[in-house]
Design a protein around this motif. Structure first.
Motif, PDB file in Angstrom:
ATOM      1  N   TRP A  89       2.428   1.599  -3.425  1.00 43.53           N
ATOM      2  CA  TRP A  89       1.444   2.027  -4.425  1.00 43.53           C
ATOM      3  C   TRP A  89       1.173   3.520  -4.301  1.00 43.53           C
ATOM      4  CZ3 TRP A  89      -3.445   4.167  -4.057  1.00 43.53           C
ATOM      5  CH2 TRP A  89      -4.176   4.197  -5.251  1.00 43.53           C
ATOM      6  N   ARG A  90       1.055   4.031  -3.057  1.00 48.39           N
ATOM      7  CA  ARG A  90       0.804   5.467  -2.841  1.00 48.39           C
ATOM      8  C   ARG A  90       1.957   6.307  -3.399  1.00 48.39           C
ATOM      9  NH1 ARG A  90      -0.906   4.336   2.923  1.00 48.39           N
ATOM     10  NH2 ARG A  90      -3.114   3.928   2.740  1.00 48.39           N
ATOM     11  N   THR A 125       0.811  -1.215   0.000  1.00 46.38           N
ATOM     12  CA  THR A 125       0.000   0.000   0.000  1.00 46.38           C
ATOM     13  C   THR A 125       0.850   1.273   0.000  1.00 46.38           C
ATOM     14  OG1 THR A 125      -1.842  -1.161   1.024  1.00 46.38           O
ATOM     15  CG2 THR A 125      -1.863   1.247   1.155  1.00 46.38           C
TER      16      THR A 125
END
Length: 159
Positions: free
Chosen positions: A38-39, A35
């Motif tokens: 991905w950010r 996560t």
């Protein structure tokens, strides 16, 4: 604009090596969870640092055996002539790059063609018809010693 810290530097370097690398693999290679990886990737895309993804093709295997570096000199520099020149350059697939340069010439183009006959036709049908062009000088590549679009991320990294 995201800071190019150590992690973003690693992300950019890995993506320049393999633009198809999955987020899961990127996160694994960097040593972080998916996560946050991905950010970071989304921030790099949204800021325009990552402009897109594409496959690198072998021009010779596609039959494009000639690469020319073309220097153009122009007599017209008004807004209309410049806009038309830019429109033609941007829509001509054989022109891979065009730079407005300092020095005796106004523009440097990188052009590909199938062979010398094809390049000759391109010069006559396209380059000689560009608005305001007064001089065309071509240098043909005899041997490509290095070709890369990979940027030196370590030179701009904040770490």
């Amino acid at each position: 604009m995201p800071e190019i810290d150590g992690i973003n530097s690693q992300l950019l370097t890995l993506l320049q090596e393999d633009g198809r690398m999955t987020n899961a693999r990127l996160a694994e290679r960097i040593g972080m969870s998916e996560t946050p990886c991905w950010r970071r990737l989304k921030r790099l895309e949204e800021s325009g640092i990552i402009e897109g993804y594409q496959a690198n093709l072998n021009r010779r295997k596609l039959g494009l055996g000639v690469m020319a570096f073309v220097q153009l000199r122009c007599s017209e520099h008004d807004q209309a002539a410049t806009a038309e020149f830019q429109r033609i350059v941007e829509t001509t697939p054989n022109i891979l790059a065009c730079h407005n340069t300092t020095g005796a010439d106004d523009f440097l183009l990188i052009v590909v063609a199938k062979d010398l006959d094809d390049y000759s036709v391109f010069v006559d049908s396209t380059l000689r018809r560009l608005p305001g062009v007064t001089s065309i000088r071509s240098n043909l590549s005899l041997k490509e010693m290095k070709a890369s679009s990979k940027l030196p991320i370590s030179s701009v990294s904040g770490s």
